[in-house]
Design a protein around this motif. Structure first.
Motif, PDB file in Angstrom:
ATOM      1  N   GLY A   1       0.759  -1.244   0.000  1.00 37.01           N
ATOM      2  CA  GLY A   1       0.000   0.000   0.000  1.00 37.01           C
ATOM      3  C   GLY A   1       0.788   1.291   0.000  1.00 37.01           C
ATOM      4  O   GLY A   1       0.196   2.369  -0.001  1.00 37.01           O
ATOM      5  N   ALA A   2       2.129   1.216   0.000  1.00 37.20           N
ATOM      6  CA  ALA A   2       2.925   2.451  -0.072  1.00 37.20           C
ATOM      7  C   ALA A   2       2.853   3.034  -1.475  1.00 37.20           C
ATOM      8  O   ALA A   2       2.664   2.303  -2.459  1.00 37.20           O
ATOM      9  N   ARG A   3       3.024   4.334  -1.558  1.00 38.42           N
ATOM     10  CA  ARG A   3       3.194   4.992  -2.853  1.00 38.42           C
ATOM     11  C   ARG A   3       4.675   5.312  -2.964  1.00 38.42           C
ATOM     12  O   ARG A   3       5.192   6.107  -2.157  1.00 38.42           O
ATOM     13  N   VAL A   4       5.338   4.683  -3.917  1.00 39.66           N
ATOM     14  CA  VAL A   4       6.790   4.827  -4.068  1.00 39.66           C
ATOM     15  C   VAL A   4       7.091   5.183  -5.519  1.00 39.66           C
ATOM     16  O   VAL A   4       6.651   4.490  -6.446  1.00 39.66           O
ATOM     17  N   GLY A   5       7.858   6.257  -5.694  1.00 40.74           N
ATOM     18  CA  GLY A   5       8.196   6.737  -7.019  1.00 40.74           C
ATOM     19  C   GLY A   5       9.237   5.881  -7.725  1.00 40.74           C
ATOM     20  O   GLY A   5       9.536   4.751  -7.324  1.00 40.74           O
ATOM     21  N   ARG A   6       9.820   6.446  -8.751  1.00 43.73           N
ATOM     22  CA  ARG A   6      10.809   5.742  -9.577  1.00 43.73           C
ATOM     23  C   ARG A   6      12.218   5.999  -9.044  1.00 43.73           C
ATOM     24  O   ARG A   6      12.486   7.023  -8.437  1.00 43.73           O
ATOM     25  N   ARG A   7      13.085   5.044  -9.328  1.00 43.57           N
ATOM     26  CA  ARG A   7      14.523   5.132  -8.996  1.00 43.57           C
ATOM     27  C   ARG A   7      14.754   5.388  -7.502  1.00 43.57           C
ATOM     28  O   ARG A   7      15.586   6.210  -7.129  1.00 43.57           O
ATOM     29  N   VAL A   8      14.012   4.674  -6.678  1.00 46.60           N
ATOM     30  CA  VAL A   8      14.140   4.787  -5.224  1.00 46.60           C
ATOM     31  C   VAL A   8      15.076   3.686  -4.745  1.00 46.60           C
ATOM     32  O   VAL A   8      14.887   2.521  -5.076  1.00 46.60           O
ATOM     33  N   LEU A   9      16.076   4.074  -3.975  1.00 46.42           N
ATOM     34  CA  LEU A   9      17.055   3.127  -3.438  1.00 46.42           C
ATOM     35  C   LEU A   9      16.824   2.975  -1.937  1.00 46.42           C
ATOM     36  O   LEU A   9      16.913   3.952  -1.194  1.00 46.42           O
ATOM     37  N   ILE A  10      16.525   1.759  -1.519  1.00 41.63           N
ATOM     38  CA  ILE A  10      16.295   1.464  -0.101  1.00 41.63           C
ATOM     39  C   ILE A  10      17.299   0.387   0.296  1.00 41.63           C
ATOM     40  O   ILE A  10      17.234  -0.737  -0.196  1.00 41.63           O
ATOM     41  N   ARG A  11      18.211   0.733   1.165  1.00 42.17           N
ATOM     42  CA  ARG A  11      19.268  -0.190   1.595  1.00 42.17           C
ATOM     43  C   ARG A  11      18.746  -1.216   2.601  1.00 42.17           C
ATOM     44  O   ARG A  11      17.629  -1.116   3.090  1.00 42.17           O
ATOM     45  N   GLN A  12      19.616  -2.154   2.964  1.00 35.17           N
ATOM     46  CA  GLN A  12      19.237  -3.201   3.918  1.00 35.17           C
ATOM     47  C   GLN A  12      19.030  -2.628   5.317  1.00 35.17           C
ATOM     48  O   GLN A  12      19.509  -1.567   5.641  1.00 35.17           O
ATOM     49  N   ARG A  13      18.313  -3.385   6.103  1.00 34.98           N
ATOM     50  CA  ARG A  13      18.005  -3.087   7.507  1.00 34.98           C
ATOM     51  C   ARG A  13      17.114  -1.843   7.686  1.00 34.98           C
ATOM     52  O   ARG A  13      16.958  -1.368   8.801  1.00 34.98           O
ATOM     53  N   VAL A  14      16.548  -1.325   6.600  1.00 39.65           N
ATOM     54  CA  VAL A  14      15.576  -0.232   6.718  1.00 39.65           C
ATOM     55  C   VAL A  14      14.272  -0.826   7.244  1.00 39.65           C
ATOM     56  O   VAL A  14      13.823  -1.872   6.776  1.00 39.65           O
ATOM     57  N   ARG A  15      13.693  -0.161   8.249  1.00 49.59           N
ATOM     58  CA  ARG A  15      12.423  -0.607   8.815  1.00 49.59           C
ATOM     59  C   ARG A  15      11.339   0.420   8.508  1.00 49.59           C
ATOM     60  O   ARG A  15      11.544   1.611   8.723  1.00 49.59           O
ATOM     61  N   VAL A  16      10.223  -0.066   8.038  1.00 47.37           N
ATOM     62  CA  VAL A  16       9.038   0.757   7.782  1.00 47.37           C
ATOM     63  C   VAL A  16       7.908   0.156   8.604  1.00 47.37           C
ATOM     64  O   VAL A  16       7.565  -1.016   8.428  1.00 47.37           O
ATOM     65  N   HIS A  17       7.350   0.950   9.519  1.00 46.18           N
ATOM     66  CA  HIS A  17       6.321   0.412  10.414  1.00 46.18           C
ATOM     67  C   HIS A  17       5.053   0.034   9.650  1.00 46.18           C
ATOM     68  O   HIS A  17       4.616  -1.106   9.712  1.00 46.18           O
ATOM     69  N   TRP A  18       4.418   0.982   8.968  1.00 42.65           N
ATOM     70  CA  TRP A  18       3.206   0.719   8.193  1.00 42.65           C
ATOM     71  C   TRP A  18       3.413   1.228   6.761  1.00 42.65           C
ATOM     72  O   TRP A  18       3.336   2.432   6.520  1.00 42.65           O
ATOM     73  N   PRO A  19       3.635   0.357   5.783  1.00 40.26           N
ATOM     74  CA  PRO A  19       3.851   0.803   4.400  1.00 40.26           C
ATOM     75  C   PRO A  19       2.683   1.621   3.844  1.00 40.26           C
ATOM     76  O   PRO A  19       2.894   2.536   3.051  1.00 40.26           O
ATOM     77  N   TRP A  20       1.470   1.315   4.256  1.00 39.79           N
ATOM     78  CA  TRP A  20       0.293   2.018   3.744  1.00 39.79           C
ATOM     79  C   TRP A  20       0.221   3.461   4.226  1.00 39.79           C
ATOM     80  O   TRP A  20      -0.646   4.209   3.793  1.00 39.79           O
ATOM     81  N   ARG A  21       1.140   3.865   5.071  1.00 42.93           N
ATOM     82  CA  ARG A  21       1.217   5.260   5.519  1.00 42.93           C
ATOM     83  C   ARG A  21       2.522   5.897   5.053  1.00 42.93           C
ATOM     84  O   ARG A  21       3.101   6.726   5.747  1.00 42.93           O
ATOM     85  N   LEU A  22       2.978   5.510   3.866  1.00 45.78           N
ATOM     86  CA  LEU A  22       4.245   6.004   3.336  1.00 45.78           C
ATOM     87  C   LEU A  22       4.065   6.459   1.892  1.00 45.78           C
ATOM     88  O   LEU A  22       3.550   5.717   1.055  1.00 45.78           O
ATOM     89  N   ASP A  23       4.493   7.707   1.620  1.00 48.78           N
ATOM     90  CA  ASP A  23       4.524   8.265   0.262  1.00 48.78           C
ATOM     91  C   ASP A  23       5.954   8.699  -0.027  1.00 48.78           C
ATOM     92  O   ASP A  23       6.517   9.512   0.722  1.00 48.78           O
ATOM     93  N   VAL A  24       6.542   8.173  -1.094  1.00 47.25           N
ATOM     94  CA  VAL A  24       7.930   8.465  -1.448  1.00 47.25           C
ATOM     95  C   VAL A  24       7.970   8.935  -2.899  1.00 47.25           C
ATOM     96  O   VAL A  24       7.419   8.275  -3.784  1.00 47.25           O
TER      97      VAL A  24
END
Length: 182
Positions: A60-83
């Motif tokens: 449910g996250a909204r994530v744009g193009r060319r987004v780099l997310i490294r290891q060990r990143v924690r996101v509590h609720w993806p549906w409350r994330l806009d990138v």
């Protein structure tokens, strides 16, 4: 004449905490599925960085193009994330998004940074929630081990320097440095 009275301590009664008014935004089964995927796959070094945005979108996250997310990143609720587009999120960053986190395009969230939308009503005995959204406007940089607290907007091109704590809005182009850092 200055008020010299000592602050009155609040007697806590955490047993009375209700969490009243807080909605997690998805059913328990979806929450459990996300926590399983987060801890068993998403944070792992072997899980390809290019697949992380797609996995967030699936929840449910909204994530744009060319987004780099490294290891060990924690996101509590993806549906409350806009990138937005062209965003970097560094190793071990924690997006504790009990409320919405909006990250504009060309933003860097560096290693070990914490974006924390949650808090508590410190003057109440039951310590109920006092949450608020976070907004990182385009071109902002939240440096290593920096913290952005609930309700804060980091303006366009602004910097929250290494180990700094943003507890108020940061104006466009402003640099907030940790105490003792130049």
């Amino acid at each position: 004449m200055a008020d010299t009275a000592a602050p009155i301590a609040v007697e806590r009664s955490l047993r009375g905490f209700t969490g009243a008014g807080y909605d997690k935004g998805r059913p328990l089964l979806v929450q459990a599925a996300w926590f399983a995927v987060l801890n068993l796959v998403f944070v792992k070094w072997w899980f390809p960085a290019r697949w992380r945005p797609a996995l967030l979108r699936a929840f449910g996250a909204r994530v744009g193009r060319r987004v780099l997310i490294r290891q060990r990143v924690r996101v509590h609720w993806p549906w409350r994330l806009d990138v937005g587009d062209d965003v970097w999120i560094g190793e071990s960053a924690w997006l504790l998004n009990l409320e919405r986190i909006t990250i504009g395009s060309d933003v860097c969230v560096s290693q070990d940074a914490l974006l924390c939308t949650g808090s508590h009503q410190r003057r109440t005995p039951t310590f109920e929630f006092d949450n608020g959204p976070i907004r990182l406007e385009p071109g902002a940089w939240v440096a290593a081990r920096a913290v952005v607290l609930r309700g804060v907007t980091v303006g366009r091109g602004a910097v929250v320097g290494a180990a700094a704590v943003a507890h108020r809005d940061i104006a466009p182009g402003e640099v907030l440095a940790a105490r003792g850092v130049r």
